[in-house]
Design a protein around this motif. Structure first.
Motif, PDB file in Angstrom:
ATOM      1  N   SER A 128       0.826  -1.205   0.000  1.00 41.16           N
ATOM      2  CA  SER A 128       0.000   0.000   0.000  1.00 41.16           C
ATOM      3  C   SER A 128       0.857   1.251   0.000  1.00 41.16           C
ATOM      4  N   LYS A 129       0.276   2.323  -0.479  1.00 45.98           N
ATOM      5  CA  LYS A 129       0.921   3.625  -0.433  1.00 45.98           C
ATOM      6  C   LYS A 129       0.542   4.304   0.876  1.00 45.98           C
ATOM      7  N   LEU A 130       1.483   5.024   1.434  1.00 45.81           N
ATOM      8  CA  LEU A 130       1.207   5.881   2.572  1.00 45.81           C
ATOM      9  C   LEU A 130       0.730   7.209   2.007  1.00 45.81           C
ATOM     10  N   LYS A 131      -0.445   7.630   2.435  1.00 48.05           N
ATOM     11  CA  LYS A 131      -0.994   8.903   1.964  1.00 48.05           C
ATOM     12  C   LYS A 131      -1.061   9.883   3.126  1.00 48.05           C
ATOM     13  N   ILE A 132      -0.578  11.084   2.881  1.00 45.09           N
ATOM     14  CA  ILE A 132      -0.664  12.185   3.831  1.00 45.09           C
ATOM     15  C   ILE A 132      -1.413  13.286   3.103  1.00 45.09           C
ATOM     16  N   GLU A 135       2.318   8.243  25.948  1.00 47.40           N
ATOM     17  CA  GLU A 135       1.432   7.105  25.756  1.00 47.40           C
ATOM     18  C   GLU A 135       1.497   6.692  24.286  1.00 47.40           C
ATOM     19  N   LYS A 136       1.160   5.443  24.024  1.00 42.85           N
ATOM     20  CA  LYS A 136       1.123   4.945  22.656  1.00 42.85           C
ATOM     21  C   LYS A 136      -0.300   4.540  22.302  1.00 42.85           C
ATOM     22  N   LEU A 137      -0.638   4.680  21.031  1.00 43.04           N
ATOM     23  CA  LEU A 137      -1.961   4.326  20.537  1.00 43.04           C
ATOM     24  C   LEU A 137      -1.784   3.595  19.217  1.00 43.04           C
ATOM     25  N   ARG A 138      -2.437   2.482  19.057  1.00 47.87           N
ATOM     26  CA  ARG A 138      -2.381   1.705  17.817  1.00 47.87           C
ATOM     27  C   ARG A 138      -3.679   1.930  17.051  1.00 47.87           C
ATOM     28  N   LEU A 139      -3.550   2.343  15.798  1.00 42.39           N
ATOM     29  CA  LEU A 139      -4.686   2.512  14.881  1.00 42.39           C
ATOM     30  C   LEU A 139      -4.340   1.738  13.615  1.00 42.39           C
ATOM     31  N   GLY A 140      -4.773   0.497  13.528  1.00 41.48           N
ATOM     32  CA  GLY A 140      -4.439  -0.343  12.377  1.00 41.48           C
ATOM     33  C   GLY A 140      -2.938  -0.437  12.215  1.00 41.48           C
ATOM     34  N   PRO A 141      -2.400  -0.086  11.041  1.00 38.54           N
ATOM     35  CA  PRO A 141      -0.962  -0.186  10.810  1.00 38.54           C
ATOM     36  C   PRO A 141      -0.153   0.962  11.426  1.00 38.54           C
ATOM     37  N   PHE A 142      -0.830   1.917  12.037  1.00 36.94           N
ATOM     38  CA  PHE A 142      -0.167   3.083  12.619  1.00 36.94           C
ATOM     39  C   PHE A 142       0.044   2.883  14.117  1.00 36.94           C
ATOM     40  N   ALA A 143       1.204   3.272  14.612  1.00 37.53           N
ATOM     41  CA  ALA A 143       1.464   3.335  16.052  1.00 37.53           C
ATOM     42  C   ALA A 143       1.807   4.790  16.365  1.00 37.53           C
ATOM     43  N   LEU A 144       1.021   5.410  17.223  1.00 39.55           N
ATOM     44  CA  LEU A 144       1.200   6.820  17.540  1.00 39.55           C
ATOM     45  C   LEU A 144       1.797   6.966  18.936  1.00 39.55           C
ATOM     46  N   GLU A 145       2.797   7.833  19.046  1.00 33.31           N
ATOM     47  CA  GLU A 145       3.375   8.217  20.334  1.00 33.31           C
ATOM     48  C   GLU A 145       3.165   9.718  20.479  1.00 33.31           C
ATOM     49  N   PHE A 146       2.758  10.140  21.661  1.00 32.86           N
ATOM     50  CA  PHE A 146       2.423  11.538  21.893  1.00 32.86           C
ATOM     51  C   PHE A 146       3.555  12.242  22.620  1.00 32.86           C
ATOM     52  N   ILE A 147       3.868  13.451  22.148  1.00 31.74           N
ATOM     53  CA  ILE A 147       4.998  14.225  22.627  1.00 31.74           C
ATOM     54  C   ILE A 147       4.476  15.558  23.154  1.00 31.74           C
ATOM     55  N   ASP A 202      -1.566  21.489  27.504  1.00 30.57           N
ATOM     56  CA  ASP A 202      -1.783  20.134  26.982  1.00 30.57           C
ATOM     57  C   ASP A 202      -1.591  20.008  25.475  1.00 30.57           C
ATOM     58  N   GLY A 203      -0.685  20.780  24.892  1.00 30.89           N
ATOM     59  CA  GLY A 203      -0.390  20.637  23.471  1.00 30.89           C
ATOM     60  C   GLY A 203       0.454  19.396  23.211  1.00 30.89           C
ATOM     61  N   LEU A 204       0.172  18.733  22.099  1.00 32.74           N
ATOM     62  CA  LEU A 204       0.875  17.504  21.750  1.00 32.74           C
ATOM     63  C   LEU A 204       1.403  17.550  20.321  1.00 32.74           C
ATOM     64  N   GLY A 205       2.531  16.906  20.135  1.00 26.69           N
ATOM     65  CA  GLY A 205       3.005  16.504  18.824  1.00 26.69           C
ATOM     66  C   GLY A 205       2.787  15.003  18.747  1.00 26.69           C
ATOM     67  N   ILE A 206       2.901  14.445  17.559  1.00 30.19           N
ATOM     68  CA  ILE A 206       2.659  13.012  17.398  1.00 30.19           C
ATOM     69  C   ILE A 206       3.767  12.396  16.560  1.00 30.19           C
ATOM     70  N   ALA A 207       4.404  11.365  17.103  1.00 31.69           N
ATOM     71  CA  ALA A 207       5.325  10.535  16.325  1.00 31.69           C
ATOM     72  C   ALA A 207       4.472   9.404  15.759  1.00 31.69           C
ATOM     73  N   ILE A 208       4.398   9.325  14.444  1.00 27.91           N
ATOM     74  CA  ILE A 208       3.527   8.355  13.774  1.00 27.91           C
ATOM     75  C   ILE A 208       4.406   7.302  13.098  1.00 27.91           C
ATOM     76  N   HIS A 209       4.389   6.111  13.656  1.00 30.64           N
ATOM     77  CA  HIS A 209       5.144   4.998  13.080  1.00 30.64           C
ATOM     78  C   HIS A 209       4.249   4.334  12.035  1.00 30.64           C
ATOM     79  N   THR A 210       4.741   4.247  10.806  1.00 28.09           N
ATOM     80  CA  THR A 210       3.980   3.675   9.706  1.00 28.09           C
ATOM     81  C   THR A 210       4.783   2.526   9.101  1.00 28.09           C
ATOM     82  N   PRO A 211       4.150   1.685   8.290  1.00 27.59           N
ATOM     83  CA  PRO A 211       4.914   0.644   7.587  1.00 27.59           C
ATOM     84  C   PRO A 211       5.972   1.218   6.647  1.00 27.59           C
ATOM     85  N   ARG A 212       5.883   2.498   6.320  1.00 27.50           N
ATOM     86  CA  ARG A 212       6.827   3.162   5.415  1.00 27.50           C
ATOM     87  C   ARG A 212       7.865   4.014   6.133  1.00 27.50           C
TER      88      ARG A 212
END
Length: 171
Positions: free
Chosen positions: A3-7, A122-134, A142-152
């Motif tokens: 699959s393609k990663l789409k942003i 904290e980490k959150l799994r959404l299908g193939p995505f693993a999100l870490e909050f910064i 309470d502002g957050l950035g997100i590290a998004i781990h993808t298959p790509r």
């Protein structure tokens, strides 16, 4: 075939407001932020502007969640309009969800909406995505950035942040 990663930015690039971005891989997508924009002087009779949500409507079966980076209106203001279209879990910090809850109650939209509190580190799994909050410093708590781990590979969505002398980690 992989699959393609789409942003897909649906708003918020090159303007102040309308912050909304879709991350999609295979049969899963999630939305980061759902903001509005206040009108320019030439937009007579317009109270506010929301992003074009057609892509989300057309792909609603893929939508796994909405993740909010912070509580400013340019990041949460269009959320009621999006939630009228799709019913998916909404993730945000305690402060952000407090303002969202109030907004949804005021508009009588809170029934059936799942709001999930997230914490930095904290980490959150959404299908193939693993999100870490910064945690990021901003003009609202309470502002957050997100590290998004993808298959790509790894993507970083910074949210909004401010760098200033004397800033503390408690922002």
């Amino acid at each position: 075939m992989t699959s393609k990663l789409k942003i897909i930015p649906l708003g918020g690039l090159g303007e102040i407001g309308l912050n909304m971005m879709v991350f999609e891989y295979g049969d899963t997508m999630f939305v980061v932020d759902s903001g509005l924009m206040f009108p320019e002087d030439y937009m007579l009779g317009v109270d506010f502007v929301i992003p074009n949500m057609d892509y989300i409507r057309q792909n609603r079966a893929k939508d796994a969640a909405i993740v909010l980076t912070h509580a400013h209106e340019d990041h949460i203001g269009a959320l009621p309009y999006l939630l009228r279209e799709i019913n998916v879990p909404v993730f945000g910090t305690s402060f952000t969800l407090g303002l969202v809850r109030h907004k949804l109650e005021e508009l009588e939209l809170i029934s059936g909406i799942a709001l999930h509190e997230i914490c930095p580190d904290e980490k959150l799994r959404l299908g193939p995505f693993a999100l870490e909050f910064i945690r990021v410093g901003h003009s609202v708590v309470d502002g957050l950035g997100i590290a998004i781990h993808t298959p790509r590979g790894l993507l970083v969505h910074t949210g909004d942040y401010k760098i200033g002398y004397g800033a503390t980690g408690g922002m």
